[in-house]
Design an enzyme around this catalytic site. Structure first.
Site, PDB file in Angstrom:
ATOM      1  N   TYR A  21      -2.581  -0.142  -7.997  1.00 37.17           N
ATOM      2  CA  TYR A  21      -3.937   0.587  -8.415  1.00 37.17           C
ATOM      3  C   TYR A  21      -4.320   1.547  -8.781  1.00 37.17           C
ATOM      4  CZ  TYR A  21      -7.814   3.775  -5.766  1.00 37.17           C
ATOM      5  OH  TYR A  21      -8.894   3.894  -5.310  1.00 37.17           O
ATOM      6  N   ASP A  41     -10.040  14.096  -4.339  1.00 36.07           N
ATOM      7  CA  ASP A  41     -12.228  12.964  -3.894  1.00 36.07           C
ATOM      8  C   ASP A  41     -13.074  14.596  -4.382  1.00 36.07           C
ATOM      9  OD1 ASP A  41     -10.831  11.057  -2.928  1.00 36.07           O
ATOM     10  OD2 ASP A  41      -9.638  12.215  -1.123  1.00 36.07           O
ATOM     11  N   GLU A  60      -8.981   0.328   2.723  1.00 41.30           N
ATOM     12  CA  GLU A  60      -8.841   0.993   2.610  1.00 41.30           C
ATOM     13  C   GLU A  60      -9.368   1.591   3.401  1.00 41.30           C
ATOM     14  OE1 GLU A  60      -8.602   3.600  -0.897  1.00 41.30           O
ATOM     15  OE2 GLU A  60      -8.294   1.507  -2.143  1.00 41.30           O
TER      16      GLU A  60
END
Lengths: 261, 397
Positions: A169, A56, A45
């Protein structure tokens, strides 16, 4: 063109590190990604930086902030992907980034240039199923990897998994990216729920920091995504490229020795 | 494919650009909001709190001396500064906190810029017995210190945000990160008419009380509707609240005032509609709208003397109203806002918030161009006590 993603999943579980371009500087990040690719990563990635990365945790926030301060752009990132292909990196490279910089670049141009550079797909954490059509309608054969979360109810899982391309994912924990001390006991059940809706490979990310944890997850999932730990270990090292080589080897060997369940 | 109960877009703006982890929470929130609004008991409780706790209806004040001084239109002030906690933010904070109780969640997180929404959230949490964490950029903490202290007194935990520009946008990032992590028992009490659907709609609905009251009061006191309604626009919650009361009255002109900072040309501002170079349609904090950004789509640093307007994006409904020209948007500089601040203090004995002073600054420009039989309604969204430190610094004591 052979599909590099399908090819990568021929031997499972796969090792999928994340690393942002431009961190700690552009040249080093290209070397790091090359080292990861040539020492055991099955898919990478490749991070595109954004000023406001709301999914994040602190490690990736800081790294991408530094990348931006050093002048990383989408254009330079795509050129770096091309450079990696030029250096003989043949594994799939998935571009992971937030939506706004892609919109600013121009979606059609972004997808065309990404493909031309040698990218294999996209992960966009702030683009859920509800908003994805604008992107997927111009993405052509390059997949937008769909994300599922522990909070996704069955009907959403079904709707999302039905259209899955490449792989799923699966976000293993509710939260932002970053290492966790323990892998959730419920992970097996969660993966099982996803598998009921799709035959696409299921890769697990968020919170996996050590080869031991990777092995644990690798017993259940088709792929293991390692982000913050990868960024922290390599970015914090005096010799990032050498560290990247070792990092990839350690995780690769842990996953290759994953006991079959 | 979308199956929202309420429209999730305003024209091409709005939407739900959030991580998958949050989508179920947004769906639940929408469902709960729709059912609550149909529930007489919920509405009765909300209305009761608005009256007995917030002190609504807030008055409409005819600004006689200001009107005379400017020599044009007659000016009326909708006094949201007199609402409990000193700004309109309490309307939405209490409304959402009641939804939180309904959903059975125990904890709220909120972002705040000027601190007004943080204080309102802390107040609502104290009233209803909820745990409250407020994220606030460290730059804003420094310039709005009194509000930080108020939040703490009210039992909230104030967490300083050191990332990015250390202002409102970073506080929103951090609040969203907390929410993603604790979504099962935590509600994000978003304070402005932005973010992902259903927030812009929920915030407008809880703030629409301003416009409903103001319309009725104008008819009672002035015997007519205003020609022009003016409000400041950061995210745009006070503006959308007052505009919503007049949006169907086609003859009423609606004007939103953004933060012009040191002037558009300086690049130091938060005028999302005013800067043709830096403002483009983009996606930030879950919504598609006008966003100040650089060429590469990185969110721009903004500047305003008022923390509450210092934000790179604007609520999606405002973006639609701007495009379809139902509302017009302009800006006032820091200097103009500070002048307006002083003028309102001197002529009316009212100390306005620096945010609201931007709306007053537009009145100062606009009123003299209008006839004496015309009427302007200004939404005075908050009071200025919180800004005294800033004003002393800017003007000298």
């Amino acid at each position: 063109m052979t599909n590099r993603i399908d090819e990568a999943f021929k031997t499972k579980p796969i090792f999928m590190p994340y690393f942002p371009l431009g961190y700690p500087d552009l040249e080093t990040s290209i070397d790091v990604i090359e080292a990861l690719a040539k020492n055991g990563a099955d898919l990478i990635e490749v991070g595109l930086s954004f000023s406001d990365p709301l999914a994040d945790g602190p490690v990736i926030q800081q790294a991408t902030q530094i990348a931006l301060e050093k002048g990383i752009t989408i254009k330079k990132s795509l050129a770096a992907v091309k450079e990696l292909r030029g250096r003989g990196v043949t594994i799939p490279l998935i571009l992971m980034g937030y939506y706004n910089p892609m919109l600013a670049y121009g979606l059609e141009k972004f997808i065309r240039d990404a493909k031309e550079a040698g990218a294999d797909g996209f992960i966009i954490p702030d683009l859920p199923m509800e908003e994805a059509e604008e992107f997927t309608s111009v993405a052509g054969e390059l997949p937008l990897i769909q994300m599922l979360a522990p909070t996704s109810p069955d009907e959403r899982m079904e709707a999302i998994a039905r259209n899955a391309k490449g792989f799923i994912y699966l976000v293993s924990v509710t939260g932002v990216t970053g290492e966790r001390r323990e892998i959730s006991n419920d992970l097996g059940d969660l993966i099982q729920r996803v598998r009921e809706h799709t035959s696409a490979p299921v890769c697990v990310g968020f919170g996996i920091g050590t080869p031991e944890q990777a092995q644990q997850v690798g017993q259940l999932a088709d792929g293991v995504i390692v982000g913050s730990a990868c960024v922290k270990t390599i970015g914090g090292s005096e010799q990032p490229v050498e560290t990247a080589r070792l990092f990839a080897k350690n995780f690769r060997s842990a996953l290759s020795n994953t006991p079959k369940t | 494919m979308t199956t929202t109960l309420l429209p999730h877009k305003f024209g091409t703006y709005g939407g739900q650009f959030v991580p998958e982890t949050l989508m179920p929470a947004l769906i639940e929130l929408e469902r709960e909001f729709v059912s609550a609004r149909k529930d007489p008991a919920f509405n009765a409780e909300f209305d009761k709190l608005m009256a007995s706790f917030v002190g609504r209806p807030t008055p409409l004040t005819y600004a006689k001396r200001l009107s005379e001084k400017l020599g044009g239109a007659q000016i009326y002030l909708k006094r949201e500064d007199l609402a409990h906690t000193g700004a309109h933010k309490i309307n939405n904070a209490l409304g959402q906190a009641l939804l939180v109780k309904r959903m059975g969640k125990k904890r709220i997180v909120a972002e705040t810029g000027a601190g007004q929404h943080g204080v309102a959230s802390a107040t609502a949490a104290a009233l209803l017995g909820l745990e409250c964490v407020v994220y606030m950029g460290s730059v804003d903490i420094a310039r709005q210190e009194p509000n930080v202290f108020r939040m703490k007194l009210l039992g909230a935990e104030v967490r300083p945000v050191e990332s990015g520009t250390k202002t409102l946008k970073d506080a929103i990032n951090e609040a969203i990160r907390d929410w993603v992590t604790n979504v099962r028992d935590t509600h994000y009490l978003l304070g402005s008419a932005l973010g992902p659907h259903p927030y812009p709609t929920i915030v407008r609905e809880f703030q629409s009380v301003i416009g409903r009251e103001a319309r009725e009061q104008m008819l009672m006191d002035a015997g007519r509707l205003p020609d022009t309604v003016i409000a400041c626009v950061g995210g745009g919650s006070n503006a959308i609240g007052v505009f919503s009361g007049f949006v169907k009255d086609e003859g009423v002109e609606l004007i939103g005032v953004e933060a012009g900072g040191s002037g558009i040309a300086s690049g130091k501002h938060a005028a999302r509609f005013g800067d043709a170079e830096k403002a483009r349609v983009g996606v930030i904090h879950g919504t598609r709208t006008y966003v100040l950004q650089d060429e590469d789509g990185q969110i721009a640093e903004t500047h305003s003397v008022s923390a509450g307007l210092d934000y790179a994006a604007v609520g999606p409904e405002h973006a639609m109203m701007r495009d379809n020209e139902r509302a017009f948007y302009t800006s006032a500089t820091d200097e103009e806002a500070l002048n307006a601040f002083q003028m309102l203090c001197h002529t009316e004995g009212i100390i306005p918030a620096l945010e609201s002073s931007h709306a007053v600054a537009e009145v100062i420009k606009k009123a003299p161009t209008m006839r004496k039989d015309q009427v302007i309604l200004v939404n005075l969204s908050g009071r200025g006590d919180k800004d005294l430190n800033t004003v002393i610094k800017e003007l000298g004591s």
